[in-house]
Design a protein around this motif. Structure first.
Motif, PDB file in Angstrom:
ATOM      1  N   PRO A 269       7.980  14.499  10.542  1.00  0.00           N
ATOM      2  CA  PRO A 269       7.046  13.638  10.084  1.00  0.00           C
ATOM      3  C   PRO A 269       7.216  12.119  10.595  1.00  0.00           C
ATOM      4  CG  PRO A 269       8.529  13.848   8.279  1.00  0.00           C
ATOM      5  CD  PRO A 269       8.976  14.838   9.555  1.00  0.00           C
ATOM      6  N   LEU A 270       6.057  11.263  10.460  1.00  0.00           N
ATOM      7  CA  LEU A 270       6.062   9.983  10.605  1.00  0.00           C
ATOM      8  C   LEU A 270       7.343   9.368   9.832  1.00  0.00           C
ATOM      9  CD1 LEU A 270       4.674   7.845  12.353  1.00  0.00           C
ATOM     10  CD2 LEU A 270       3.165   7.505  10.644  1.00  0.00           C
ATOM     11  N   PRO A 271       8.221   8.563  10.404  1.00  0.00           N
ATOM     12  CA  PRO A 271       9.091   7.765   9.565  1.00  0.00           C
ATOM     13  C   PRO A 271       8.474   6.818   8.746  1.00  0.00           C
ATOM     14  CG  PRO A 271       9.377   6.978  11.793  1.00  0.00           C
ATOM     15  CD  PRO A 271       8.040   7.972  11.852  1.00  0.00           C
ATOM     16  N   PRO A 272       9.285   6.488   7.487  1.00  0.00           N
ATOM     17  CA  PRO A 272       8.778   5.348   6.720  1.00  0.00           C
ATOM     18  C   PRO A 272       8.328   3.903   7.431  1.00  0.00           C
ATOM     19  CG  PRO A 272      10.733   6.236   5.896  1.00  0.00           C
ATOM     20  CD  PRO A 272      10.529   6.933   7.275  1.00  0.00           C
ATOM     21  N   PHE A 273       7.700   3.405   6.961  1.00  0.00           N
ATOM     22  CA  PHE A 273       7.072   2.080   7.659  1.00  0.00           C
ATOM     23  C   PHE A 273       8.297   1.113   7.254  1.00  0.00           C
ATOM     24  CE2 PHE A 273       2.687   3.914   6.503  1.00  0.00           C
ATOM     25  CZ  PHE A 273       2.322   4.304   7.817  1.00  0.00           C
ATOM     26  N   ALA A 274       8.355   0.122   8.302  1.00  0.00           N
ATOM     27  CA  ALA A 274       9.350  -0.854   8.253  1.00  0.00           C
ATOM     28  C   ALA A 274       8.796  -1.996   7.392  1.00  0.00           C
ATOM     29  CB  ALA A 274       9.417  -1.441   9.736  1.00  0.00           C
ATOM     30  N   SER A 275       9.597  -2.612   6.538  1.00  0.00           N
ATOM     31  CA  SER A 275       9.244  -3.420   5.384  1.00  0.00           C
ATOM     32  C   SER A 275       8.463  -4.762   6.208  1.00  0.00           C
ATOM     33  CB  SER A 275      10.397  -3.596   4.367  1.00  0.00           C
ATOM     34  OG  SER A 275      11.431  -4.362   5.422  1.00  0.00           O
ATOM     35  N   ASP A 276       9.156  -4.990   7.519  1.00  0.00           N
ATOM     36  CA  ASP A 276       8.633  -6.483   7.751  1.00  0.00           C
ATOM     37  C   ASP A 276       7.425  -6.152   8.388  1.00  0.00           C
ATOM     38  OD1 ASP A 276       9.828  -4.882   9.977  1.00  0.00           O
ATOM     39  OD2 ASP A 276      10.819  -6.709  10.755  1.00  0.00           O
ATOM     40  N   THR A 277       7.039  -5.109   8.920  1.00  0.00           N
ATOM     41  CA  THR A 277       5.712  -4.794   9.808  1.00  0.00           C
ATOM     42  C   THR A 277       5.034  -3.951   9.061  1.00  0.00           C
ATOM     43  OG1 THR A 277       6.624  -3.113  10.933  1.00  0.00           O
ATOM     44  CG2 THR A 277       7.051  -5.201  12.143  1.00  0.00           C
ATOM     45  N   GLN A 278       5.249  -3.273   8.083  1.00  0.00           N
ATOM     46  CA  GLN A 278       4.535  -2.116   7.574  1.00  0.00           C
ATOM     47  C   GLN A 278       3.793  -1.065   8.571  1.00  0.00           C
ATOM     48  OE1 GLN A 278       3.936  -1.250   4.196  1.00  0.00           O
ATOM     49  NE2 GLN A 278       5.684  -2.544   4.215  1.00  0.00           N
ATOM     50  N   CYS A 279       4.683  -1.147   9.529  1.00  0.00           N
ATOM     51  CA  CYS A 279       4.402   0.098  10.787  1.00  0.00           C
ATOM     52  C   CYS A 279       5.451   0.934  10.867  1.00  0.00           C
ATOM     53  CB  CYS A 279       3.981  -0.941  12.057  1.00  0.00           C
ATOM     54  SG  CYS A 279       2.434  -1.699  11.875  1.00  0.00           S
ATOM     55  N   PRO A 280       5.218   1.998  11.532  1.00  0.00           N
ATOM     56  CA  PRO A 280       6.552   2.869  11.981  1.00  0.00           C
ATOM     57  C   PRO A 280       7.392   1.985  12.936  1.00  0.00           C
ATOM     58  CG  PRO A 280       4.705   3.863  12.648  1.00  0.00           C
ATOM     59  CD  PRO A 280       4.328   2.678  12.137  1.00  0.00           C
ATOM     60  N   PRO A 281       8.928   2.206  12.783  1.00  0.00           N
ATOM     61  CA  PRO A 281       9.761   1.579  13.521  1.00  0.00           C
ATOM     62  C   PRO A 281       9.312   1.530  14.858  1.00  0.00           C
ATOM     63  CG  PRO A 281      10.751   3.052  11.928  1.00  0.00           C
ATOM     64  CD  PRO A 281       9.415   3.204  11.882  1.00  0.00           C
ATOM     65  N   PRO A 282       9.862   0.760  16.036  1.00  0.00           N
ATOM     66  CA  PRO A 282       9.643   0.864  17.435  1.00  0.00           C
ATOM     67  C   PRO A 282       9.766   2.047  18.003  1.00  0.00           C
ATOM     68  CG  PRO A 282      10.537  -1.134  17.139  1.00  0.00           C
ATOM     69  CD  PRO A 282      10.688  -0.424  15.700  1.00  0.00           C
ATOM     70  N   GLY A 283       8.784   2.741  18.816  1.00  0.00           N
ATOM     71  CA  GLY A 283       8.876   3.961  19.483  1.00  0.00           C
ATOM     72  C   GLY A 283       7.547   4.757  19.507  1.00  0.00           C
ATOM     73  N   ARG A 284       7.556   5.915  20.277  1.00  0.00           N
ATOM     74  CA  ARG A 284       6.445   6.708  20.215  1.00  0.00           C
ATOM     75  C   ARG A 284       6.678   7.914  19.264  1.00  0.00           C
ATOM     76  NH1 ARG A 284       4.926   8.856  25.906  1.00  0.00           N
ATOM     77  NH2 ARG A 284       5.387   6.589  26.397  1.00  0.00           N
ATOM     78  N   TYR A 285       5.848   8.405  18.284  1.00  0.00           N
ATOM     79  CA  TYR A 285       6.263   9.544  17.375  1.00  0.00           C
ATOM     80  C   TYR A 285       5.390  10.709  17.692  1.00  0.00           C
ATOM     81  CZ  TYR A 285       9.224   6.058  15.330  1.00  0.00           C
ATOM     82  OH  TYR A 285      10.133   5.177  15.097  1.00  0.00           O
ATOM     83  N   PRO A 286       5.834  11.797  18.121  1.00  0.00           N
ATOM     84  CA  PRO A 286       4.992  12.915  18.334  1.00  0.00           C
ATOM     85  C   PRO A 286       4.571  13.339  17.225  1.00  0.00           C
ATOM     86  CG  PRO A 286       7.296  13.540  19.141  1.00  0.00           C
ATOM     87  CD  PRO A 286       7.221  11.921  18.576  1.00  0.00           C
ATOM     88  N   MET A 287       3.253  13.888  17.137  1.00  0.00           N
ATOM     89  CA  MET A 287       2.847  14.595  15.660  1.00  0.00           C
ATOM     90  C   MET A 287       1.611  15.567  16.395  1.00  0.00           C
ATOM     91  SD  MET A 287       2.517  11.224  13.235  1.00  0.00           S
ATOM     92  CE  MET A 287       2.460  12.675  11.584  1.00  0.00           C
ATOM     93  N   THR A 288       0.954  16.609  15.446  1.00  0.00           N
ATOM     94  CA  THR A 288      -0.010  17.366  15.803  1.00  0.00           C
ATOM     95  C   THR A 288      -1.109  16.377  15.073  1.00  0.00           C
ATOM     96  OG1 THR A 288       0.320  18.444  13.690  1.00  0.00           O
ATOM     97  CG2 THR A 288       1.426  19.415  15.588  1.00  0.00           C
ATOM     98  N   TRP A 289      -2.395  17.189  15.542  1.00  0.00           N
ATOM     99  CA  TRP A 289      -3.236  16.705  14.863  1.00  0.00           C
ATOM    100  C   TRP A 289      -3.501  16.898  13.482  1.00  0.00           C
ATOM    101  CZ3 TRP A 289      -7.173  13.619  16.854  1.00  0.00           C
ATOM    102  CH2 TRP A 289      -8.299  13.406  16.140  1.00  0.00           C
ATOM    103  N   GLU A 290      -2.979  17.965  12.975  1.00  0.00           N
ATOM    104  CA  GLU A 290      -3.072  18.225  11.442  1.00  0.00           C
ATOM    105  C   GLU A 290      -2.064  17.543  10.732  1.00  0.00           C
ATOM    106  OE1 GLU A 290      -2.798  20.538  14.030  1.00  0.00           O
ATOM    107  OE2 GLU A 290      -4.837  21.403  14.033  1.00  0.00           O
TER     108      GLU A 290
END
Length: 179
Positions: free
Chosen positions: A3-24
């Motif tokens: 799953p998508l990692p928890p959002f970083a507290s300072d940016t409220q975004c995923p940590p830097p990187g490209r995260y593969p996920m399915t459409w679902e």
């Protein structure tokens, strides 16, 4: 896929990187999860993205991958739009040659046109390289014509999607959906 990692507290975004996920997985993680139950925009944005994707696929035949970024891939409860890049197979990308099809693609990658037509989408259309065999990349003359520019554009958008509005020192992650 993880799953998508928890959002970083300072940016409220995923940590830097490209995260593969399915459409679902994207639908569940960024639209249907309990954290978004009170969102007034995420469900509608998802429907608009599905419509936009269908229109793009009608013109290209298919989309290979989608990069999703911006406030939709953040902790923002009510993002105002979806920022994305469609990655299109090189032959399909080059295969769009009819003036009407080219105009349609220009419209689908024009934010104002999309909003006017009920889609809060900020989309970019990128070709994938025609060079299939990675070993050919280091061989002089073996890379497909135009692939140097294609790789530069992919690198440019990878950099753009990992930047935060707050400045170049803050980085964020984004999602890659393989289709």
């Amino acid at each position: 896929m993880p799953p998508l990692p928890p959002f970083a507290s300072d940016t409220q975004c995923p940590p830097p990187g490209r995260y593969p996920m399915t459409w679902e997985e994207v639908e569940y993680s960024l639209v249907r999860a309990a954290a978004w139950k009170a969102s007034s925009t995420r469900p509608g944005l998802w429907v608009e993205l599905q419509s936009h994707r269908a229109l793009v696929e009608c013109l290209f035949g298919s989309v290979t991958r989608i990069w999703l970024a911006g406030s939709f891939v953040s902790g923002k409860l009510d993002p105002s739009d979806i920022d994305l890049a469609y990655l299109i197979d090189a032959d399909a990308y080059r295969g769009v040659t009819e003036p009407d099809e080219i105009a349609d693609l220009a419209n689908l990658s024009d934010r104002e046109w999309c909003v006017k037509h009920g889609m809060r989408i900020d989309a970019y259309l990128l070709s994938l390289p025609a060079t299939v065999d990675f070993r050919d990349l280091g061989t002089v003359g073996a890379m497909a014509a135009g692939d140097s520019e294609v790789f530069q554009m992919l690198g440019l958008y990878d950099e753009i999607w990992q930047r935060c509005r707050a400045g170049h020192r803050q980085r964020r992650g984004y999602v890659e959906v393989a289709l």
